[in-house]
Motif scaffolding. Structure first.
Motif, short mmCIF file in Angstrom:
data_model
loop_
_atom_site.label_atom_id
_atom_site.label_comp_id
_atom_site.label_asym_id
_atom_site.label_seq_id
_atom_site.Cartn_x
_atom_site.Cartn_y
_atom_site.Cartn_z
N LYS A 85 44.31 -87.25 71.11
CA LYS A 85 43.58 -87.83 69.99
C LYS A 85 42.35 -86.95 69.77
O LYS A 85 41.27 -87.21 70.28
N LEU A 86 42.57 -85.89 69.00
CA LEU A 86 41.54 -84.89 68.78
C LEU A 86 41.51 -84.48 67.32
O LEU A 86 42.55 -84.50 66.65
N PRO A 87 40.34 -84.07 66.81
CA PRO A 87 40.33 -83.41 65.50
C PRO A 87 41.00 -82.04 65.62
O PRO A 87 40.93 -81.39 66.68
N LEU A 88 41.65 -81.62 64.56
CA LEU A 88 42.38 -80.36 64.58
C LEU A 88 41.48 -79.19 64.98
O LEU A 88 41.92 -78.25 65.65
N LEU A 89 40.21 -79.27 64.62
CA LEU A 89 39.25 -78.20 64.91
C LEU A 89 39.17 -77.89 66.40
O LEU A 89 38.88 -76.76 66.79
N LEU A 90 39.44 -78.88 67.25
CA LEU A 90 39.25 -78.70 68.69
C LEU A 90 40.52 -78.29 69.43
O LEU A 90 40.48 -78.06 70.64
N THR A 91 41.65 -78.19 68.72
CA THR A 91 42.89 -77.86 69.43
C THR A 91 42.87 -76.50 70.13
O THR A 91 43.56 -76.34 71.14
N PRO A 92 42.08 -75.49 69.67
CA PRO A 92 42.02 -74.25 70.45
C PRO A 92 41.54 -74.46 71.88
O PRO A 92 41.87 -73.67 72.77
N GLN A 93 40.79 -75.51 72.12
CA GLN A 93 40.35 -75.81 73.48
C GLN A 93 41.53 -76.07 74.40
O GLN A 93 41.46 -75.81 75.61
#
Length: 266
Positions: A85-93
């Motif tokens: 459950k994450l914003p797409l912006l943080l998926t590189p993490q």
């Protein structure tokens, strides 16, 4: 132990018993791509942690559609379903998180001191030993699921590599002076470590993952060249930003946030 040993689902589950994700594990003989198999399962509702492992991929791929060399019985070719459950912006993490998990498992099981090259490669002896591919699926404008693809060159010999990869790729076997690695043990350790780091991330955020990543990095503090569609630039890699981007410091002291692109260590 022969470096051609076949994987056993029972042994894989036993070796990943520390992970709650091991129950959803699937072992396949030959697939085009474990990424595509994991995507199919995710679309049909497979739970988080479902892992697809194959003995061989005929169309394995890395970033930017590159072919991934995946010979039978020689590596760990694995894809894992994640439902963060994450914003797409943080998926590189999550790519960096997977790098930390795999690097930790490799060091612990094999003794090979692999290091992480931003954003998605593991190196040993200056050559690539593992690649990580994170692909996301969106639904109704939000993140539906991610597939974390992990390809580890375990027991490949120099002769197993095509000419274009010799001198670029290496394996745990090569780095251990010809001593093979138990693929089942390593695969189980990778899955258990991935679940541990993922849960840590969900509980405490990116900070502990970033600290671990930086401690294992072979990129930070090095002079690197960045190649993007806009051109080539050079600088020193000095850290990660809050989203997992690379901080690049040029000769004038100006720091740029790099979100994507190909880097090479100079």
């Amino acid at each position: 132990m022969s470096n051609y040993e076949t994987l056993s689902l029972n042994q894989l589950k036993k070796n990943s018993s520390a992970s709650n994700w091991s129950g959803g594990m699937q072992l396949l003989e030959t697939v085009v791509s474990t990424q595509e198999e994991a995507k199919r399962l995710a679309e049909s509702g497979a739970p988080e942690g479902t892992a697809v492992i194959a003995e061989e991929q005929t169309g394995g791929r890395g970033r930017m559609g590159r072919k991934w060399h995946s010979p039978r019985g020689k590596g760990i070719w694995m894809s894992v379903v994640l439902r963060p459950k994450l914003p797409l912006l943080l998926t590189p993490q999550l790519t960096l998180l997977a790098g930390v998990a795999v690097c930790t498992a490799i060091r612990r099981v094999t003794g090979v001191q692999a290091g992480i090259k931003w954003p998605n490669d593991l190196l040993a002896g200056g050559r690539k030993i593992c690649g990580i591919l994170l692909e996301s699926s969106l639904r109704e404008g939000g993140l539906h699921y991610c597939i974390a693809g992990i390809g580890i060159a375990v027991n490949l010999t120099e002769e197993d590599y095509p000419d274009y990869l010799r001198g670029v790729g290496t394996s745990l076997l090569i780095q251990r002076g010809g001593i093979p690695v138990d693929r089942s043990e390593l695969a189980g350790a990778v899955l258990a470590e991935l679940e541990y780091q993922y849960n840590l991330y969900m509980e405490q955020g990116f900070k502990p993952i970033r600290e671990l990543w930086e401690s294992m990095s072979v990129t930070l503090g090095r002079q690197i060249a960045l190649n993007t569609p806009q051109g080539r630039s050079e600088g020193t890699a000095v850290g990660l930003d809050d989203n997992g981007g690379l901080l690049l410091k040029d000769e004038s002291g100006h720091i740029t946030n790099v979100c994507s692109g190909e880097i090479e260590i100079i």
